[in-house]
Design an enzyme around this catalytic site. Structure first.
Site, PDB file in Angstrom:
ATOM      1  N   ASP A  44       8.556  -8.948  -8.203  1.00 59.06           N
ATOM      2  CA  ASP A  44       9.395  -8.278  -9.209  1.00 59.06           C
ATOM      3  C   ASP A  44      10.275  -7.217  -8.543  1.00 59.06           C
ATOM      4  O   ASP A  44      11.076  -6.558  -9.208  1.00 59.06           O
ATOM      5  CB  ASP A  44       8.572  -7.722 -10.373  1.00 59.06           C
ATOM      6  CG  ASP A  44       7.589  -6.648  -9.956  1.00 59.06           C
ATOM      7  OD1 ASP A  44       7.416  -6.424  -8.744  1.00 59.06           O
ATOM      8  OD2 ASP A  44       6.976  -6.035 -10.860  1.00 59.06           O
ATOM      9  N   SER A  45      10.159  -7.100  -7.200  1.00 51.39           N
ATOM     10  CA  SER A  45      11.133  -6.317  -6.435  1.00 51.39           C
ATOM     11  C   SER A  45      12.529  -6.923  -6.590  1.00 51.39           C
ATOM     12  O   SER A  45      13.519  -6.305  -6.203  1.00 51.39           O
ATOM     13  CB  SER A  45      10.738  -6.256  -4.958  1.00 51.39           C
ATOM     14  OG  SER A  45      10.436  -7.545  -4.471  1.00 51.39           O
ATOM     15  N   ASP A  69       5.179 -12.891  -9.339  1.00 53.93           N
ATOM     16  CA  ASP A  69       4.748 -11.623  -9.950  1.00 53.93           C
ATOM     17  C   ASP A  69       4.805 -11.698 -11.471  1.00 53.93           C
ATOM     18  O   ASP A  69       5.789 -12.193 -12.044  1.00 53.93           O
ATOM     19  CB  ASP A  69       5.694 -10.486  -9.502  1.00 53.93           C
ATOM     20  CG  ASP A  69       5.051  -9.567  -8.483  1.00 53.93           C
ATOM     21  OD1 ASP A  69       3.808  -9.535  -8.394  1.00 53.93           O
ATOM     22  OD2 ASP A  69       5.817  -8.887  -7.771  1.00 53.93           O
ATOM     23  N   LYS A 106       0.670 -13.010  -9.440  1.00 51.21           N
ATOM     24  CA  LYS A 106       0.164 -11.728  -8.937  1.00 51.21           C
ATOM     25  C   LYS A 106       0.320 -10.685 -10.023  1.00 51.21           C
ATOM     26  O   LYS A 106       1.312 -10.714 -10.762  1.00 51.21           O
ATOM     27  CB  LYS A 106       0.944 -11.296  -7.683  1.00 51.21           C
ATOM     28  CG  LYS A 106       0.571  -9.900  -7.197  1.00 51.21           C
ATOM     29  CD  LYS A 106       1.089  -9.607  -5.798  1.00 51.21           C
ATOM     30  CE  LYS A 106       2.490  -9.048  -5.722  1.00 51.21           C
ATOM     31  NZ  LYS A 106       2.719  -7.820  -6.489  1.00 51.21           N
ATOM     32  N   GLU A 155      -0.619  -6.299 -10.959  1.00 52.64           N
ATOM     33  CA  GLU A 155      -0.968  -4.998 -10.379  1.00 52.64           C
ATOM     34  C   GLU A 155      -2.122  -4.350 -11.153  1.00 52.64           C
ATOM     35  O   GLU A 155      -2.169  -4.442 -12.377  1.00 52.64           O
ATOM     36  CB  GLU A 155       0.254  -4.056 -10.422  1.00 52.64           C
ATOM     37  CG  GLU A 155       1.411  -4.556  -9.599  1.00 52.64           C
ATOM     38  CD  GLU A 155       2.622  -3.618  -9.622  1.00 52.64           C
ATOM     39  OE1 GLU A 155       2.553  -2.522 -10.227  1.00 52.64           O
ATOM     40  OE2 GLU A 155       3.657  -3.995  -9.032  1.00 52.64           O
ATOM     41  N   GLU A 213      -0.978  -2.001  -0.904  1.00 55.80           N
ATOM     42  CA  GLU A 213       0.334  -1.420  -0.612  1.00 55.80           C
ATOM     43  C   GLU A 213       0.230   0.072  -0.331  1.00 55.80           C
ATOM     44  O   GLU A 213      -0.316   0.851  -1.136  1.00 55.80           O
ATOM     45  CB  GLU A 213       1.292  -1.669  -1.796  1.00 55.80           C
ATOM     46  CG  GLU A 213       2.678  -1.073  -1.542  1.00 55.80           C
ATOM     47  CD  GLU A 213       3.778  -1.615  -2.453  1.00 55.80           C
ATOM     48  OE1 GLU A 213       3.534  -2.558  -3.216  1.00 55.80           O
ATOM     49  OE2 GLU A 213       4.895  -1.071  -2.378  1.00 55.80           O
TER      50      GLU A 213
HETATM   51  O1  KIV Z   1       7.465  -7.197  -5.804  1.00 54.21           O
HETATM   52  C1  KIV Z   1       7.203  -7.177  -4.585  1.00 54.21           C
HETATM   53  O2  KIV Z   1       8.047  -7.435  -3.720  1.00 54.21           O
HETATM   54  C2  KIV Z   1       5.849  -6.824  -4.190  1.00 54.21           C
HETATM   55  C3  KIV Z   1       5.592  -6.610  -2.733  1.00 54.21           C
HETATM   56  C4  KIV Z   1       6.102  -5.290  -2.312  1.00 54.21           C
HETATM   57  C5  KIV Z   1       4.152  -6.782  -2.388  1.00 54.21           C
HETATM   58  O3  KIV Z   1       4.994  -6.701  -5.000  1.00 54.21           O
END
Ligand code: KIV
Length: 271
Positions: A51-52, A90, A120, A122, A189
């Site tokens: 989600d970056s 994500d 994934k 969090e 992280e």
């Molecule tokens: O969204 C992302 O890129 C991440 C990484 C920094 C692990 O969660």
């Protein structure tokens, strides 16, 4: 160690075996077809559709605005570009925190509509019920502890996490809970290397570090950071492998000049 060409498809079991054999896991983010194809061909083990994307693709300050539709779009593009690697998608903020029914529905939607192989999310104890239900539905889950960017407004900064005893203890406990709940791996992280080492050694599942030192079972970087597309973001943990910003700027400036000088196209480049 170079790419293991014997492995035709990376699965969550492959990652487990890599940890057992002491082979480090390589993971990188991608958000589109073309880069996914380059990374997969290069031999990356895991692509994270992070989600970056909110920061590096959409230009937002945080990952909070990301929607499930955004994530599905990016993941669909990435999946079309890969043959070998595992694709983890994500879960965006707001699509799993409120209750496990919503979390399960979001995970199912991502899996059905993208062709990704895992999701994934969090957090630790707070999201354990959701993790259990998603895993029970047959969906592999990667955890994410330490600096969890979706909680940036709670933390207030992007500084190193779990330096204090209480937060380190919570992280140790969360990692165990995620493993017991059935996660196949966990991202750590921006935490101290000694803590990441302890957690990596205490878990049977692999840890993937970003700013968490060399003892994690694998490493992940955001593609825009490691390729030097970003110029502003230079944290200590980042190794920049290319200066794409400079190279692309030079190439585009050359193109502009060629057009202005009437040097492009040449006769050979015309029909
Ligand atoms: O969204 C992302 O890129 C991440 C990484 C920094 C692990 O969660």
């Amino acid at each position: 160690m170079s790419v293991n060409k014997e492995i035709k498809k990376i699965t969550t079991n492959t990652l487990q075996k890599m940890k057992a054999n002491g082979e480090k896991i390589s993971m990188i983010t991608a958000y589109d077809f073309s880069f996914a194809r380059i990374f997969d061909t290069a031999g990356i083990d895991v692509i994270l559709v992070g989600d970056s994307a909110s920061n590096v693709m959409a230009g937002n300050e945080t990952t909070v605005p990301m929607t499930i539709e955004h994530m599905i779009y990016h993941a669909q593009c990435v999946v079309k570009g890969i043959d070998r690697c595992l694709v983890v998608v994500d879960m965006p903020f707001g699509y799993y925190q409120s209750n496990s029914d919503i979390a399960l529905a979001s995970a199912i939607r991502i899996m059905k509509e993208t062709g990704g192989h895992a999701i994934k999310l969090e957090g630790g104890e707070e999201v354990i019920d959701s993790v259990k239900r998603i895993v029970s539905a047959g969906i592999p889950v990667m955890g994410h502890l330490g600096l969890t960017p979706q909680s940036i407004y709670k933390f207030g900064t992007y500084n190193v996490r779990a330096k204090e005893q209480a937060e380190a203890d919570k992280l140790r406990n969360d990692a165990k809970l995620l493993q017991e709940a059935g996660c196949f791996a966990v991202v750590l992280e921006k935490i101290p290397a000694h803590l990441a080492k302890e957690v990596s050694e205490s878990l049977e599942i692999p840890t993937i570090g970003i700013g968490a030192g060399k003892y994690c079972d694998g490493q992940v970087l955001v593609m825009h950071d490691m390729l030097g597309i970003n110029t502003e973001f230079k944290p200590r943990f980042l190794r920049q492998y290319l200066n794409m910003h400079e190279q692309v700027t030079g190439a585009v400036q050359q193109y502009i000049s060629d057009v202005k000088q009437k040097d492009f196209p040449s006769d050979a480049e015309s029909y």
